[in-house]
Design a protein around this motif. Structure first.
Motif, mmCIF file in Angstrom:
data_model
loop_
_atom_site.group_PDB
_atom_site.id
_atom_site.type_symbol
_atom_site.label_atom_id
_atom_site.label_comp_id
_atom_site.label_asym_id
_atom_site.label_seq_id
_atom_site.Cartn_x
_atom_site.Cartn_y
_atom_site.Cartn_z
ATOM 1 N N HIS A 52 0.828 -1.211 0.000
ATOM 2 C CA HIS A 52 0.000 0.000 0.000
ATOM 3 C C HIS A 52 0.860 1.258 0.000
ATOM 4 N N THR A 53 2.058 1.184 0.586
ATOM 5 C CA THR A 53 2.951 2.350 0.534
ATOM 6 C C THR A 53 3.577 2.486 -0.850
ATOM 7 N N LEU A 54 3.921 1.360 -1.466
ATOM 8 C CA LEU A 54 4.460 1.406 -2.824
ATOM 9 C C LEU A 54 3.401 1.907 -3.789
ATOM 10 N N GLY A 55 2.158 1.470 -3.614
ATOM 11 C CA GLY A 55 1.081 1.936 -4.482
ATOM 12 C C GLY A 55 0.917 3.439 -4.427
ATOM 13 N N ARG A 56 1.002 4.009 -3.230
ATOM 14 C CA ARG A 56 0.913 5.466 -3.103
ATOM 15 C C ARG A 56 2.098 6.153 -3.782
ATOM 16 N N GLU A 57 3.276 5.533 -3.687
ATOM 17 C CA GLU A 57 4.458 6.113 -4.329
ATOM 18 C C GLU A 57 4.331 6.084 -5.849
ATOM 19 N N VAL A 58 3.822 4.984 -6.377
ATOM 20 C CA VAL A 58 3.607 4.880 -7.826
ATOM 21 C C VAL A 58 2.636 5.956 -8.287
ATOM 22 N N GLU A 59 1.557 6.112 -7.543
ATOM 23 C CA GLU A 59 0.536 7.106 -7.879
ATOM 24 C C GLU A 59 1.101 8.525 -7.800
ATOM 25 N N ALA A 60 1.822 8.821 -6.733
ATOM 26 C CA ALA A 60 2.370 10.162 -6.539
ATOM 27 C C ALA A 60 3.403 10.488 -7.602
ATOM 28 N N ASP A 61 4.226 9.501 -7.971
ATOM 29 C CA ASP A 61 5.249 9.726 -8.979
ATOM 30 C C ASP A 61 4.626 10.047 -10.327
ATOM 31 N N PHE A 62 3.589 9.321 -10.700
ATOM 32 C CA PHE A 62 2.943 9.604 -11.969
ATOM 33 C C PHE A 62 2.264 10.964 -11.948
ATOM 34 N N THR A 63 1.567 11.283 -10.842
ATOM 35 C CA THR A 63 0.874 12.565 -10.738
ATOM 36 C C THR A 63 1.856 13.722 -10.883
ATOM 37 N N ARG A 64 3.010 13.573 -10.255
ATOM 38 C CA ARG A 64 4.028 14.620 -10.373
ATOM 39 C C ARG A 64 4.485 14.793 -11.816
ATOM 40 N N ALA A 106 2.896 13.973 -14.506
ATOM 41 C CA ALA A 106 1.794 14.467 -15.324
ATOM 42 C C ALA A 106 1.656 15.979 -15.204
ATOM 43 N N LYS A 107 1.768 16.480 -13.972
ATOM 44 C CA LYS A 107 1.642 17.921 -13.766
ATOM 45 C C LYS A 107 2.812 18.668 -14.392
ATOM 46 N N GLU A 108 4.006 18.091 -14.300
ATOM 47 C CA GLU A 108 5.185 18.725 -14.896
ATOM 48 C C GLU A 108 5.070 18.811 -16.410
ATOM 49 N N SER A 109 4.352 17.853 -17.000
ATOM 50 C CA SER A 109 4.190 17.857 -18.457
ATOM 51 C C SER A 109 3.045 18.741 -18.920
ATOM 52 N N GLY A 110 2.295 19.299 -17.957
ATOM 53 C CA GLY A 110 1.230 20.234 -18.304
ATOM 54 C C GLY A 110 -0.122 19.593 -18.523
ATOM 55 N N LEU A 111 -0.273 18.323 -18.188
ATOM 56 C CA LEU A 111 -1.563 17.661 -18.372
ATOM 57 C C LEU A 111 -2.590 18.185 -17.370
ATOM 58 N N SER A 112 -3.840 18.271 -17.811
ATOM 59 C CA SER A 112 -4.917 18.607 -16.893
ATOM 60 C C SER A 112 -5.190 17.400 -16.004
ATOM 61 N N ASP A 113 -5.958 17.609 -14.937
ATOM 62 C CA ASP A 113 -6.265 16.497 -14.043
ATOM 63 C C ASP A 113 -6.984 15.380 -14.790
ATOM 64 N N GLU A 114 -7.924 15.734 -15.675
ATOM 65 C CA GLU A 114 -8.678 14.729 -16.418
ATOM 66 C C GLU A 114 -7.783 13.971 -17.383
ATOM 67 N N ASP A 115 -6.924 14.702 -18.084
ATOM 68 C CA ASP A 115 -5.999 14.047 -19.014
ATOM 69 C C ASP A 115 -5.026 13.142 -18.267
ATOM 70 N N ALA A 116 -4.638 13.568 -17.081
ATOM 71 C CA ALA A 116 -3.704 12.764 -16.296
ATOM 72 C C ALA A 116 -4.337 11.440 -15.888
ATOM 73 N N LYS A 117 -5.615 11.465 -15.531
ATOM 74 C CA LYS A 117 -6.295 10.229 -15.169
ATOM 75 C C LYS A 117 -6.282 9.238 -16.317
ATOM 76 N N ASN A 118 -6.564 9.732 -17.512
ATOM 77 C CA ASN A 118 -6.577 8.865 -18.684
ATOM 78 C C ASN A 118 -5.172 8.419 -19.063
ATOM 79 N N ALA A 119 -4.217 9.322 -18.974
ATOM 80 C CA ALA A 119 -2.846 9.006 -19.374
ATOM 81 C C ALA A 119 -2.229 7.965 -18.461
ATOM 82 N N PHE A 120 -2.601 7.965 -17.193
ATOM 83 C CA PHE A 120 -2.033 6.991 -16.264
ATOM 84 C C PHE A 120 -2.285 5.574 -16.763
ATOM 85 N N ASN A 121 -3.534 5.284 -17.071
ATOM 86 C CA ASN A 121 -3.860 3.935 -17.500
ATOM 87 C C ASN A 121 -3.304 3.626 -18.883
#
Length: 335
Positions: free
Chosen positions: A222-234, A236-251
């Motif tokens: 569960h700690t690794l899962g949060r790290e994976v999620e946080a790393d991708f979110t970071r 995504a934001k650095e690349s300029g994706l919107s929150d909605e685009d980031a959700k889709n891009a993750f998968n």
């Protein structure tokens, strides 16, 4: 305090002579440890502590065994006309006919291309159609999924109280011996359009032997899962994706099935973590948080018992949750 002491190791078979197969091979002894068992005689505060610290809590004998076995009997009575069961055996036992080809009886949701598409070809069509129909049967949808003991325990563990809501969409997974197992994932991947606060109740519908294809949990996953999620979110934001685009891009940047990986063996080695395993009894329930990384073993039960379990999700109705799940399970629903 007695309840704060380290619990005794669960009384389950040793790994000696029991080979745990996953999609990418055989788990080594150093890749495996035991899933912690909890019981109802523990204080609620201790159950909550274990849930938060471990990312899961396995509560033994939570549900009445008779209620679970009744659901198992109903399920296999539906499936019996497909010829999946060994002749002259009781449906409740769920014994796979070894004369069959397991590939003709594919499990729903074990990781198909495109997410949750319809598995198998023409040979398995009748089996898959009936397995899907079970999700709409009253014995499952209205009786089993809405079991008051389940909702009451979620309400207590989470502290949501009267705001506890059982999500409509759930998944009955059957796993005939030798078929593909569930790959590596955490549930927030599929519940991304809501807050990461949901709780899953994984309920084995019948006994599952150690080699019978039960769920396995990555140690501190569960700690690794949060790290994976946080790393991708970071990123995504650095690349300029919107929150909605980031959700889709993750998968889109994961496997086409939405999984972290198909193979638990390599995944454990990559992160230097062990898989936690156990056998399960009818009445046991595992509650896990949305970041708990889990998978399953391939069913190699020595008696050809078909493994059946269901994933039931619960949310706090007062908070934003993924309303794409507000319908009964169906193929290709985009979730």
């Amino acid at each position: 305090m007695p309840h704060a002491q380290s619990p005794e190791p669960p009384k389950v078979p040793t790994l000696n002579g029991c080979h745990l197969h996953v999609n990418d091979g055989l788990l080594r002894p150093d890749q495996v440890s035991w899933l912690k068992h909890s019981t109802l005689d523990l204080p609620l505060s201790e159950l909550q502590r274990r849930y938060h610290e471990d990312g899961y809590v396995l509560i033994k004998h939570l549900l009445p065994r008779a209620d679970v076995l009744k659901a198992r009997e109903e399920y296999f009575q539906m499936l019996a006309p497909c010829g999946v069961l060994k002749p002259d055996t009781a449906p409740i036992d769920g014994i796979f006919d070894p004369a069959n080809d397991p590939l003709d009886f594919p499990g729903i949701g074990a990781g198909m291309e495109g997410g949750n598409g319809k598995p198998g070809g023409e040979t398995g069509e009748k089996f898959v159609d009936i397995a899907l129909a079970a999700h709409y049967a009253e014995w499952y949808k209205e009786t089993f999924c809405k079991h008051p003991v389940l909702k009451d325990m979620v309400a207590k563990l989470s502290g949501w109280g009267e705001n506890t809501l059982g999500v409509k969409r759930s998944l009955i997974r059957n796993n005939t011996p030798g078929n593909k197992a569930i790959g590596v994932h955490y549930d927030q991947i599929f519940l991304r359009h809501g807050e990461p606060t949901s709780m899953t109740a994984w309920v084995p519908i019948g006994d599952i032997s150690l080699a019978g294809g039960g769920l396995i949990y990555l140690e501190n996953g569960h700690t690794l899962g949060r790290e994976v999620e946080a790393d991708f979110t970071r990123k995504a934001k650095e690349s300029g994706l919107s929150d909605e685009d980031a959700k889709n891009a993750f998968n889109q940047n994961m496997l086409s099935t939405g999984l972290l990986a198909e193979g638990p063996k390599q995944y454990a080695d990559t992160f230097g973590k062990r898989w936690l395993v156990t056998e399960y009894e009818a009445g046991d329930v595992v509650f896990h948080n949305p970041f708990a990384i889990h998978a399953s073993t391939i069913n190699h039960d020595q008696n050809n018992v078909i493994r059946v379990g269901t994933d039931l999700r619960f949310v706090d109705s007062s908070r934003p949750w993924d309303t794409r799940w507000d319908h009964d399970y169906r193929f290709n629903d985009g979730v």
